[in-house]
Design a protein around this motif. Structure first.
Motif, PDB file in Angstrom:
ATOM      1  N   ALA A  69      25.119  -2.554  10.328  1.00  5.27           N
ATOM      2  CA  ALA A  69      25.722  -2.710  11.651  1.00  5.27           C
ATOM      3  C   ALA A  69      26.335  -4.101  11.787  1.00  5.27           C
ATOM      4  O   ALA A  69      25.724  -5.090  11.382  1.00  5.27           O
ATOM      5  CB  ALA A  69      24.668  -2.494  12.732  1.00  5.27           C
ATOM      6  N   PRO A  70      27.548  -4.185  12.325  1.00  9.72           N
ATOM      7  CA  PRO A  70      28.175  -5.501  12.497  1.00  9.72           C
ATOM      8  C   PRO A  70      27.309  -6.412  13.364  1.00  9.72           C
ATOM      9  O   PRO A  70      26.681  -5.964  14.326  1.00  9.72           O
ATOM     10  CB  PRO A  70      29.503  -5.162  13.204  1.00  9.72           C
ATOM     11  CG  PRO A  70      29.748  -3.721  12.899  1.00  9.72           C
ATOM     12  CD  PRO A  70      28.396  -3.081  12.794  1.00  9.72           C
ATOM     13  N   HIS A  71      27.269  -7.671  13.006  1.00  8.97           N
ATOM     14  CA  HIS A  71      26.575  -8.710  13.763  1.00  8.97           C
ATOM     15  C   HIS A  71      25.059  -8.504  13.810  1.00  8.97           C
ATOM     16  O   HIS A  71      24.380  -9.131  14.617  1.00  8.97           O
ATOM     17  CB  HIS A  71      27.124  -8.815  15.190  1.00  8.97           C
ATOM     18  CG  HIS A  71      28.621  -8.877  15.260  1.00  8.97           C
ATOM     19  ND1 HIS A  71      29.352  -9.875  14.654  1.00  8.97           N
ATOM     20  CD2 HIS A  71      29.524  -8.043  15.828  1.00  8.97           C
ATOM     21  CE1 HIS A  71      30.645  -9.663  14.863  1.00  8.97           C
ATOM     22  NE2 HIS A  71      30.771  -8.570  15.564  1.00  8.97           N
ATOM     23  N   ALA A  72      24.539  -7.596  12.989  1.00  3.25           N
ATOM     24  CA  ALA A  72      23.091  -7.402  12.974  1.00  3.25           C
ATOM     25  C   ALA A  72      22.422  -8.615  12.343  1.00  3.25           C
ATOM     26  O   ALA A  72      22.984  -9.290  11.492  1.00  3.25           O
ATOM     27  CB  ALA A  72      22.740  -6.135  12.189  1.00  3.25           C
ATOM     28  N   ALA A  73      21.207  -8.885  12.783  1.00  2.00           N
ATOM     29  CA  ALA A  73      20.468 -10.010  12.228  1.00  2.00           C
ATOM     30  C   ALA A  73      20.146  -9.733  10.762  1.00  2.00           C
ATOM     31  O   ALA A  73      19.893  -8.582  10.379  1.00  2.00           O
ATOM     32  CB  ALA A  73      19.182 -10.231  13.008  1.00  2.00           C
ATOM     33  N   PRO A  74      20.169 -10.753   9.917  1.00  5.98           N
ATOM     34  CA  PRO A  74      19.860 -10.533   8.507  1.00  5.98           C
ATOM     35  C   PRO A  74      18.398 -10.164   8.308  1.00  5.98           C
ATOM     36  O   PRO A  74      17.535 -10.515   9.115  1.00  5.98           O
ATOM     37  CB  PRO A  74      20.167 -11.892   7.866  1.00  5.98           C
ATOM     38  CG  PRO A  74      20.016 -12.869   8.990  1.00  5.98           C
ATOM     39  CD  PRO A  74      20.463 -12.157  10.215  1.00  5.98           C
ATOM     40  N   ARG A  75      18.142  -9.414   7.239  1.00  7.37           N
ATOM     41  CA  ARG A  75      16.748  -9.185   6.865  1.00  7.37           C
ATOM     42  C   ARG A  75      16.109 -10.525   6.538  1.00  7.37           C
ATOM     43  O   ARG A  75      16.748 -11.406   5.951  1.00  7.37           O
ATOM     44  CB  ARG A  75      16.668  -8.273   5.654  1.00  7.37           C
ATOM     45  CG  ARG A  75      17.087  -6.845   5.912  1.00  7.37           C
ATOM     46  CD  ARG A  75      17.039  -6.026   4.644  1.00  7.37           C
ATOM     47  NE  ARG A  75      17.900  -6.580   3.613  1.00  7.37           N
ATOM     48  CZ  ARG A  75      17.995  -6.097   2.371  1.00  7.37           C
ATOM     49  NH1 ARG A  75      17.252  -5.076   2.021  1.00  7.37           N
ATOM     50  NH2 ARG A  75      18.803  -6.635   1.497  1.00  7.37           N
ATOM     51  N   ALA A  76      14.851 -10.651   6.896  1.00  9.81           N
ATOM     52  CA  ALA A  76      14.187 -11.929   6.650  1.00  9.81           C
ATOM     53  C   ALA A  76      12.694 -11.719   6.485  1.00  9.81           C
ATOM     54  O   ALA A  76      12.104 -10.786   7.051  1.00  9.81           O
ATOM     55  CB  ALA A  76      14.446 -12.897   7.802  1.00  9.81           C
ATOM     56  N   CYS A  77      12.092 -12.589   5.690  1.00  9.04           N
ATOM     57  CA  CYS A  77      10.642 -12.759   5.664  1.00  9.04           C
ATOM     58  C   CYS A  77      10.338 -13.946   6.574  1.00  9.04           C
ATOM     59  O   CYS A  77      11.001 -14.985   6.470  1.00  9.04           O
ATOM     60  CB  CYS A  77      10.145 -13.061   4.254  1.00  9.04           C
ATOM     61  SG  CYS A  77      10.720 -11.917   3.000  1.00  9.04           S
ATOM     62  N   ILE A  78       9.360 -13.815   7.439  1.00  7.90           N
ATOM     63  CA  ILE A  78       9.015 -14.897   8.356  1.00  7.90           C
ATOM     64  C   ILE A  78       7.566 -15.303   8.098  1.00  7.90           C
ATOM     65  O   ILE A  78       6.649 -14.479   8.210  1.00  7.90           O
ATOM     66  CB  ILE A  78       9.224 -14.497   9.823  1.00  7.90           C
ATOM     67  CG1 ILE A  78      10.691 -14.173  10.053  1.00  7.90           C
ATOM     68  CG2 ILE A  78       8.761 -15.622  10.749  1.00  7.90           C
ATOM     69  CD1 ILE A  78      11.018 -13.712  11.456  1.00  7.90           C
ATOM     70  N   LEU A  79       7.391 -16.557   7.722  1.00 10.68           N
ATOM     71  CA  LEU A  79       6.081 -17.121   7.427  1.00 10.68           C
ATOM     72  C   LEU A  79       5.653 -17.973   8.613  1.00 10.68           C
ATOM     73  O   LEU A  79       6.280 -18.988   8.915  1.00 10.68           O
ATOM     74  CB  LEU A  79       6.151 -17.949   6.152  1.00 10.68           C
ATOM     75  CG  LEU A  79       4.880 -18.632   5.663  1.00 10.68           C
ATOM     76  CD1 LEU A  79       3.770 -17.613   5.426  1.00 10.68           C
ATOM     77  CD2 LEU A  79       5.166 -19.417   4.385  1.00 10.68           C
ATOM     78  N   ALA A  80       4.621 -17.535   9.310  1.00  9.72           N
ATOM     79  CA  ALA A  80       4.128 -18.234  10.504  1.00  9.72           C
ATOM     80  C   ALA A  80       2.786 -18.874  10.189  1.00  9.72           C
ATOM     81  O   ALA A  80       1.817 -18.176   9.863  1.00  9.72           O
ATOM     82  CB  ALA A  80       3.992 -17.267  11.669  1.00  9.72           C
ATOM     83  N   MET A  81       2.744 -20.205  10.266  1.00  7.91           N
ATOM     84  CA  MET A  81       1.534 -20.956   9.930  1.00  7.91           C
ATOM     85  C   MET A  81       0.932 -21.574  11.190  1.00  7.91           C
ATOM     86  O   MET A  81       1.662 -22.114  12.021  1.00  7.91           O
ATOM     87  CB  MET A  81       1.863 -22.096   8.965  1.00  7.91           C
ATOM     88  CG  MET A  81       2.558 -21.701   7.706  1.00  7.91           C
ATOM     89  SD  MET A  81       2.911 -23.191   6.718  1.00  7.91           S
ATOM     90  CE  MET A  81       3.907 -22.475   5.413  1.00  7.91           C
ATOM     91  N   PRO A  82      -0.381 -21.544  11.314  1.00 13.19           N
ATOM     92  CA  PRO A  82      -1.013 -22.298  12.396  1.00 13.19           C
ATOM     93  C   PRO A  82      -0.985 -23.782  12.049  1.00 13.19           C
ATOM     94  O   PRO A  82      -0.683 -24.161  10.905  1.00 13.19           O
ATOM     95  CB  PRO A  82      -2.439 -21.761  12.386  1.00 13.19           C
ATOM     96  CG  PRO A  82      -2.685 -21.457  10.935  1.00 13.19           C
ATOM     97  CD  PRO A  82      -1.361 -20.924  10.422  1.00 13.19           C
ATOM     98  N   PRO A  83      -1.277 -24.661  12.986  1.00 11.44           N
ATOM     99  CA  PRO A  83      -1.423 -26.081  12.632  1.00 11.44           C
ATOM    100  C   PRO A  83      -2.433 -26.245  11.490  1.00 11.44           C
ATOM    101  O   PRO A  83      -3.521 -25.669  11.514  1.00 11.44           O
ATOM    102  CB  PRO A  83      -1.918 -26.719  13.922  1.00 11.44           C
ATOM    103  CG  PRO A  83      -1.391 -25.825  14.998  1.00 11.44           C
ATOM    104  CD  PRO A  83      -1.472 -24.437  14.430  1.00 11.44           C
ATOM    105  N   ASN A  84      -2.039 -26.987  10.450  1.00  8.21           N
ATOM    106  CA  ASN A  84      -2.918 -27.204   9.309  1.00  8.21           C
ATOM    107  C   ASN A  84      -2.531 -28.519   8.652  1.00  8.21           C
ATOM    108  O   ASN A  84      -1.572 -29.176   9.071  1.00  8.21           O
ATOM    109  CB  ASN A  84      -2.842 -26.028   8.334  1.00  8.21           C
ATOM    110  CG  ASN A  84      -1.494 -25.895   7.648  1.00  8.21           C
ATOM    111  OD1 ASN A  84      -1.304 -26.387   6.539  1.00  8.21           O
ATOM    112  ND2 ASN A  84      -0.528 -25.245   8.308  1.00  8.21           N
ATOM    113  N   ALA A  85      -3.246 -28.894   7.611  1.00  9.32           N
ATOM    114  CA  ALA A  85      -3.013 -30.197   6.987  1.00  9.32           C
ATOM    115  C   ALA A  85      -1.592 -30.329   6.454  1.00  9.32           C
ATOM    116  O   ALA A  85      -1.036 -31.428   6.430  1.00  9.32           O
ATOM    117  CB  ALA A  85      -4.027 -30.414   5.859  1.00  9.32           C
ATOM    118  N   ALA A  86      -0.976 -29.224   6.012  1.00  9.80           N
ATOM    119  CA  ALA A  86       0.383 -29.280   5.478  1.00  9.80           C
ATOM    120  C   ALA A  86       1.441 -29.242   6.581  1.00  9.80           C
ATOM    121  O   ALA A  86       2.565 -29.682   6.364  1.00  9.80           O
ATOM    122  CB  ALA A  86       0.611 -28.117   4.513  1.00  9.80           C
TER     123      ALA A  86
END
Length: 331
Positions: free
Chosen positions: A234-251
């Motif tokens: 579909a035109p203008h559709a968002a790209p496929r993506a992997c989303i990595l969500a991290m909580p607050p941590n040392a890194a």
């Protein structure tokens, strides 16, 4: 792929762990790279924080074995097998050729072919006596990185410079920094995919449909190939993506959401524009439960594809392909 410059661009160097690394970027948004050590992206610092893991100390006598940064995987990804034994492949004429896991690119020096101190770099590996015994093809393999305001664009470009068809399947091996104790609270969102793993003899096991999200301590992720289903168009559709969500941590003291966008952007409408190589799979892996990193790896094929064919790509003489992913910091 642009023709190589008559002289190499003059890079800006930064000392890191006793090594002269090429620097791209400014004060708190920059890259450090080692073109002579497999074109390894060693550090990516965004707003003062390291996005990638790199060990301290690291064994620079064997940089290809260091768990960190972004090793480049070419010409084949991961393990390939002949008669059940890894480390070799059999060509169409029956000749058995030794080739290390993940190929040879991460072990060899690249030439610096494009460079802008503030924004981007490209490094190129060409066929040589060091590559032809295990991979008897002529090629130019280029890795490019470009800093974005909110992240990083990574490009792999492969050209067949010889006279016979060239088999290949390349990939990234991003080591994302994440304190191991935060792994259970970190979440990975995935596009539609089917799960596969490699057996001990190199064959593939199909594991069914993947989930929409996982916590990073989920055993289903370990050493698993997420074979991407076809993207919508579909035109203008968002790209496929992997989303990595991290909580607050040392890194990542403030926590972090990072998107790995997988759909190749539109290329220039020109007769000589390189074909787009679609990402075939994303692999998830970490070395052990106490490792302070997690790997999310866009791949163009699957391990041992030279034999089973799943994800194997071919380039005709003179043909060139490019594959782009964008890593965006969402929060």
């Amino acid at each position: 792929m642009q023709a190589p410059a008559t002289s190499s661009p003059a890079p800006s160097f930064t000392q890191f762990q006793g090594q002269d690394l090429v620097r791209v970027g400014g004060h708190d948004n920059y890259l450090l790279l080692a073109p002579r050590a497999g074109a390894r992206l060693v550090r990516w610092v965004h707003r003062g924080e390291d996005i990638l893991h790199w060990p301290d100390p690291a064994d620079w006598s064997q940089p290809a074995r260091v768990r960190g940064g972004n090793p480049l995987l070419f010409p084949f990804i991961a393990r390939h097998f002949v008669d059940g034994a890894p480390g070799a492949w059999r060509d169409a004429n029956g000749a058995v050729r030794a080739l290390p896991s993940h190929g040879f690119a991460r072990d060899l020096p690249f030439a610096l072919t494009q460079y802008d101190a503030g924004s981007h770099i490209a490094m190129t590996l060409r066929a040589s006596d060091a590559t032809r015994a295990g991979y008897p093809f002529e090629f130019a393999f280029e890795a490019g990185y470009r800093l974005l305001e909110d992240g990083l664009e990574a490009t792999l470009r492969t050209r067949n410079t010889g006279t016979q068809p060239l088999p290949y399947y390349a990939g990234h091996h991003f080591y994302f920094a994440l304190a191991h104790e935060a792994r259970g609270a970190a979440v990975l969102e995935m596009p539609d995919a089917d799960l596969m793993r490699q057996r001990a003899d190199g064959a593939l096991d199909a594991l069914g449909a993947g989930a929409a999200s996982y916590s990073l301590d989920d055993a289903r992720l370990q050493d698993t190939f997420h074979v991407l289903r076809e993207s919508h168009t579909a035109p203008h559709a968002a790209p496929r993506a992997c989303i990595l969500a991290m909580p607050p941590n040392a890194a990542a003291p403030r926590g972090r959401r990072l998107a790995i966008e997988l759909d190749t952007p539109a290329l220039p409408d020109a007769p000589d524009a390189p074909a787009a190589a679609p990402w075939f799979a994303v692999t998830t892996w970490s070395e052990h439960a106490d490792a302070d990193f997690y790997c999310v790896e866009p791949w163009l094929g699957l391990p041992n594809a030279i034999h089973h064919g799943t994800g194997l790509r071919w380039l005709a003489p003179g043909q060139e392909e490019t594959a782009v992913c964008r890593l965006r910091i969402l929060a």
